[in-house]
Design a protein around this motif. Sequence first.
Motif, PDB file in Angstrom:
ATOM      1  N   LEU B  59       0.819  -1.214   0.000  1.00  0.00           N
ATOM      2  CA  LEU B  59       0.000   0.000   0.000  1.00  0.00           C
ATOM      3  C   LEU B  59       0.854   1.266   0.000  1.00  0.00           C
ATOM      4  CD1 LEU B  59      -2.614  -1.297   2.581  1.00  0.00           C
ATOM      5  CD2 LEU B  59      -3.174  -0.544   0.268  1.00  0.00           C
ATOM      6  N   GLY B  60       2.175   1.128   0.130  1.00  0.00           N
ATOM      7  CA  GLY B  60       3.057   2.298   0.139  1.00  0.00           C
ATOM      8  C   GLY B  60       3.191   2.949   1.507  1.00  0.00           C
ATOM      9  N   ALA B  61       2.525   2.366   2.527  1.00  0.00           N
ATOM     10  CA  ALA B  61       2.592   2.948   3.864  1.00  0.00           C
ATOM     11  C   ALA B  61       3.935   2.655   4.533  1.00  0.00           C
ATOM     12  CB  ALA B  61       1.451   2.431   4.732  1.00  0.00           C
ATOM     13  N   LEU B  62       4.553   1.537   4.121  1.00  0.00           N
ATOM     14  CA  LEU B  62       5.914   1.221   4.570  1.00  0.00           C
ATOM     15  C   LEU B  62       6.795   1.047   3.336  1.00  0.00           C
ATOM     16  CD1 LEU B  62       5.430  -1.435   7.446  1.00  0.00           C
ATOM     17  CD2 LEU B  62       5.782   1.029   7.672  1.00  0.00           C
ATOM     18  N   GLU B  63       8.100   1.171   3.516  1.00  0.00           N
ATOM     19  CA  GLU B  63       9.072   0.851   2.465  1.00  0.00           C
ATOM     20  C   GLU B  63      10.147  -0.027   3.085  1.00  0.00           C
ATOM     21  OE1 GLU B  63      10.681   4.505   0.873  1.00  0.00           O
ATOM     22  OE2 GLU B  63       8.717   5.230   0.263  1.00  0.00           O
ATOM     23  N   ARG B  64      10.828  -0.814   2.228  1.00  0.00           N
ATOM     24  CA  ARG B  64      11.949  -1.610   2.726  1.00  0.00           C
ATOM     25  C   ARG B  64      13.253  -0.975   2.258  1.00  0.00           C
ATOM     26  NH1 ARG B  64      10.851  -7.912   3.129  1.00  0.00           N
ATOM     27  NH2 ARG B  64      12.342  -7.550   4.805  1.00  0.00           N
ATOM     28  N   THR B  65      14.224  -0.944   3.144  1.00  0.00           N
ATOM     29  CA  THR B  65      15.533  -0.405   2.794  1.00  0.00           C
ATOM     30  C   THR B  65      16.310  -1.479   2.030  1.00  0.00           C
ATOM     31  OG1 THR B  65      16.627  -1.224   4.769  1.00  0.00           O
ATOM     32  CG2 THR B  65      15.513   0.891   4.965  1.00  0.00           C
ATOM     33  N   PRO B  66      17.421  -1.112   1.380  1.00  0.00           N
ATOM     34  CA  PRO B  66      18.229  -2.120   0.685  1.00  0.00           C
ATOM     35  C   PRO B  66      18.640  -3.273   1.614  1.00  0.00           C
ATOM     36  CG  PRO B  66      18.961   0.076   0.089  1.00  0.00           C
ATOM     37  CD  PRO B  66      17.923   0.248   1.166  1.00  0.00           C
ATOM     38  N   LYS B  67      18.737  -3.007   2.929  1.00  0.00           N
ATOM     39  CA  LYS B  67      19.112  -4.067   3.876  1.00  0.00           C
ATOM     40  C   LYS B  67      17.910  -4.853   4.377  1.00  0.00           C
ATOM     41  CE  LYS B  67      23.361  -1.906   5.432  1.00  0.00           C
ATOM     42  NZ  LYS B  67      23.844  -0.819   6.272  1.00  0.00           N
ATOM     43  N   GLY B  68      16.693  -4.559   3.845  1.00  0.00           N
ATOM     44  CA  GLY B  68      15.514  -5.324   4.211  1.00  0.00           C
ATOM     45  C   GLY B  68      14.810  -4.835   5.459  1.00  0.00           C
ATOM     46  N   ARG B  69      15.287  -3.735   6.041  1.00  0.00           N
ATOM     47  CA  ARG B  69      14.598  -3.182   7.204  1.00  0.00           C
ATOM     48  C   ARG B  69      13.394  -2.357   6.740  1.00  0.00           C
ATOM     49  NH1 ARG B  69      18.051  -3.324  11.696  1.00  0.00           N
ATOM     50  NH2 ARG B  69      17.341  -1.330  12.529  1.00  0.00           N
TER      51      ARG B  69
END
Lengths: 250, 250
Positions: B59-69
Motif C-alpha cells: 500500500l506504500g505505507a511502509l518501504e523496505r531499505t536495501p538491507k531489508g529493514r
Amino acid sequence: VTTARGHRPPQGEPVLDRAFALLRAFTAERPELNLTELGRRSSLPLSTARRMAARLVELGALERTPKGRYVVGVALWEIASLAPRSLGLRAAALPFMEDLYEVTHQHVLLAVRDGGEAILVERISGHGAVEILYRVGGRVPLTKTGVGLVLLAHAEPDVQQRALSEAAGTAAGQAALRRTLAGVRRDGMAIFRSGDPWQVVSVAAPVRDADGTVAAALSIVIPDGQANPRHLVTAVRAAARGISRRPTVG
Amino acid sequence: VTTARGHRPPQGEPVLDRAFALLRAFTAERPELNLTELGRRSSLPLSTARRMAARLVELGALERTPKGRYVVGVALWEIASLAPRSLGLRAAALPFMEDLYEVTHQHVLLAVRDGGEAILVERISGHGAVEILYRVGGRVPLTKTGVGLVLLAHAEPDVQQRALSEAAGTAAGQAALRRTLAGVRRDGMAIFRSGDPWQVVSVAAPVRDADGTVAAALSIVIPDGQANPRHLVTAVRAAARGISRRPTVG
C-alpha cells in the motif's frame, strides 16, 4: 486512484484495502469530504464508509471538522513525518535550502522519486516568487521538471525506459531525451526550461546517500530570462553536496 | 504508545488496530526497524507482523531499505500531507515564517494542539541557530513552550484543567499558571523562558481560523539574553495575523 499513485491494489486484506481507499479519497483539490463523497470516491457502500471513517477518527488518521466533514488527521501526519524520505531528508536539507533561498528569494525544491513520478518533499518560496504549480506532498513529472530529470537520469533502466516511451512518442524524441539524461549524469546537474505558460527555468542537482546512490534532487526555480541559470549551478551543486554529507540522508 | 499519543485503542476492527500498532512502532529515535523489532514494539506475533508489514509495503505505507529493514513510506506521507492542520496550514504560514526567520536567523515554530500536547507542524532554523529539542512532526509540551502556552490558553476548560493538574502539583502553582494563561489571552501573545539547559526564550502568538478560533500558534525562539524578546512581539503578532487572513487556515 491507487494505480495513478503507482501502487498495486493488494489482495486478501479487505479491511486494510478499504481503509486506504478511504484515505486516498482525499486530494489537494478536495481535502475535506462529507460521508457521501467519501463513499463515492472510495467506491465503498455508505454504511462501510461510515464505520471505517469512525474507526479512522478513533485512530487519529482522520479528523472531523466542526461541520461534521472529514479531513486527514494530524496524527497520521505525525506518523508519516517519520518517513526517512520525507521529513528526515528535509531536516538534513533545510538549512542548505534556506541558504539557496536567500540568494534568489524565488523557489527552492527538494524531491524524491516514487515509481515513475517524483514527490515534492519540500519547497521554500518567497511572497513575490513566480507562480509554480507544485505543492509539498504533491507529484511532479520526471520528464518536465529539473528535479525530475535528475532523478530519472539516475533511475533503474526499466524506469527510464518506461518514462522515455511515455514522454517521447517518436524514436527521435526518445533519443533526444536519452542524450539529455546522459548530459545530466555527465554534468552532475540539469537545467530545464518549462516553456509556456510558466516560463520558468530550474537548475537541479542530485543529493546522494552514504553509498553514493542518488536519493533526492534539489533545485532552484526562477523566472526565465531573469538571471543566467549557469551562474546558479555552482550554488545548487554545492548545496546538494552539503545535504549529501548529512548522516540522515539514506 | 497509543495512550501517550492521546488516542483510545478502538475495539472491534483488529486488522486496522494491528496496522496502526505497526505504524506506531516507528519513532524519531528508531525510524528504521527489522521484523523482530516491529513485532516486539507493536506487540504482535512475528507471523502477524510479517503479513501486515508486507501489506503495508504494497500500500506504500511502509518501504523496505536495501538491507531489508522497514521504514515509513513516502506514499503515506503523501496522503498525510493533505491534513489541513499540517501542510495546508504550513503552506499558508511559510512565507510569513520566512520573513520572521530573516529577522533573527534563529528558530521559527508553528504548532497545533492534539489533545493535551502540541504537534510541531513547521520549524525553520538556520545553520547557526541555538540547539533546541523539537523536531517537525514531534510533540511539544503545552506548559513548557511558548506555542504550547498560546494553544493551552485558548483550549477548552477541561483540557486546561487537566494540564494545570499535571503541570503544577500545588494549588499555588496552579493559580500561577492560571494567571499566566489569562495574561496570554489578554496580551494576545506569550513570552516563555526555558531555563536550563537550553536557555532560550520564545515569543509566541495565536493563528486564528475564519471563525476567530485559535487554530495554531507561531513563535520565534532565540537564545536568552541575546535580544529583548519584547522587541520581537510586534513582528510575531503581525506574522500570526497575516497567516490568519489566509483562506487555507481552518
